[in-house]
Scaffold this active site. Sequence first.
Site, mmCIF file in Angstrom:
data_model
loop_
_atom_site.group_PDB
_atom_site.id
_atom_site.type_symbol
_atom_site.label_atom_id
_atom_site.label_comp_id
_atom_site.label_asym_id
_atom_site.label_seq_id
_atom_site.Cartn_x
_atom_site.Cartn_y
_atom_site.Cartn_z
ATOM 1 N N ARG A 97 0.880 -0.973 0.170
ATOM 2 C CA ARG A 97 0.017 0.390 0.387
ATOM 3 C C ARG A 97 1.293 1.426 0.010
ATOM 4 N NH1 ARG A 97 -2.727 3.814 3.187
ATOM 5 N NH2 ARG A 97 -4.853 4.076 1.590
ATOM 6 N N CYS A 98 1.606 1.338 1.187
ATOM 7 C CA CYS A 98 2.284 2.663 1.372
ATOM 8 C C CYS A 98 3.347 2.913 -0.663
ATOM 9 C CB CYS A 98 4.632 2.031 2.172
ATOM 10 S SG CYS A 98 3.693 1.982 3.453
#
Length: 407
Positions: free
Chosen positions: A396-397
Site C-alpha cells: 500500500r505504501c
Amino acid sequence: MNDTAIKVYSEIGKLKKVLLHRPGKELENLMPEYLERLLFDDIPYLEIAQQEHDAFAKIFESLGIEVVYLEDLVVDSLLNDEIKLQFIKEYIEEAGIKESRESSMLKDYFLSFTSPKEMVLKMMEGIRKSEINDYRGPRLADFLSNQYPFIIDPMPNLYFTRDPFATVGEGVSIHKMHTVTRNRETLFAKYIFNCNPIYKGTKLMYDRTEKYSLEGGDILILNEEIVAVGISQRTNPNSIEKFANTLLTEDSSFKKVLAIDIPKTRAFMHLDTVFTMVDYDKFTIHPNIKSDIAVYVLERGDDGNIKITEGKGSLEDILKKALNLDKVKLIKCGGNSIIDAAREQWNDGSNTLCIAPGEVIVYTRNYVTNQILQQEGIKIYTMPSSELSRGRGGPRCMSMPLIREKV
C-alpha cells in the site's frame, strides 16, 4: 484536466490505474552515517530492489491495471522552457542551496541534461560533491562543510508514492510532510497537478504550503461518504481539520472524516500500518493496537462549520459503526503468535494493497499472515520483498491509486 483522471472513492474498489516510482540510484546514495537523516533503517541492494519492484508492476499489468510512473508524469509536466526553468529554480531552493554561485552552477548542471527524464531522475537521486567540478567555493564555510558528501541529498523514500500526496474522490491533497527530508518530494506533485495536461485543474484538498503536516499513509477512504485519517507521528490534528473543511462540501459525496488517534511512534508510523481494508468487512490490523482507541468524528454542522464529536471504543466497533455493518473481521498480522506478529509487522504484514474486493497484493515474506488471509477467503498476489521491505513500507505504501471502480 481529463474528467476521469482521478476517481478514488474506496480502499477496495477494483483498481484501474496506479502510480508507482521504480527505485533508482537514490538508494545507492544511502550511507550508514546518514540513514536516520534519510528515514531508513538499512540499505537496500538496488538491483534486487528494482527486480522486486518490476515484479510488483507485473502483477498490476497481468490484471489489466494501468501503471504510470511518477518520473514520467513529472517529465510530461515540463511543457516548455519557462516551466522547466521555474521547476529547476524551486528544486534548488528547496534543496537548501542559498548562495547564488552554487545555485547558478546547479542550474547549469541540470540544463546540461539533454533528456528531461534523466534530469528528473538525477534530482531524485541527489548530487554527490564529486559530480560537479569546483563546486567548493573559496570561503571558510566551504572548507568546513566539506565533510558532508552531498551537494543535494537523495530522496530514497520516493518509492513510497502513497505519502507525498493522496487521491480522494476526484481530488488530491498535496502534503506538507512531517520531515524536511520528505517535504521536497511534494514538489513533483505540485508540477504534476499544476502543469500536467491530464492532471492540472484537479481539485486541491490540501496544499504543500500549509503549516501543519499531513501524510498519505494516514488517509484511508472507507467508502463514498467516510474518510479515516490517522492522528499520528506524522499527521497533525490541525491539518486534519483543514483537510476536512475542504473535503466536506455540499457537492461532495463525503460526509464525515474520522480522525483516529494512534500511538506516536515509528512502529505505528501511519494509519495504514495499523490497519488496511481488504474486503467489504475485513481488515488486516497491527497486533499491538490497544483495545480502546479515541476517534473524533468531523462533519459539517447546520451552521456550515465543522463540528467535532469525540468517541472511544474498539477499532472493531468504530469500523462497524462507520460502515454500517453488523460485524467486521479484524485479521491480525502474524495471527496469535507474538513472535510471528512482531517479525511480520516489522516487514509490513498488515500493509496490504487491495486491488479488488477480497483481493490483495502482499509481500511473500509475510507467509504466516498471508496464510491467515487465505483462510479468511482473501485472494492474495505475492511479490518478492527482501530488499524493498528494508525501507519499512508495504504494497500500500508503494502505490497511489488514481482510478478505482466504485463499489
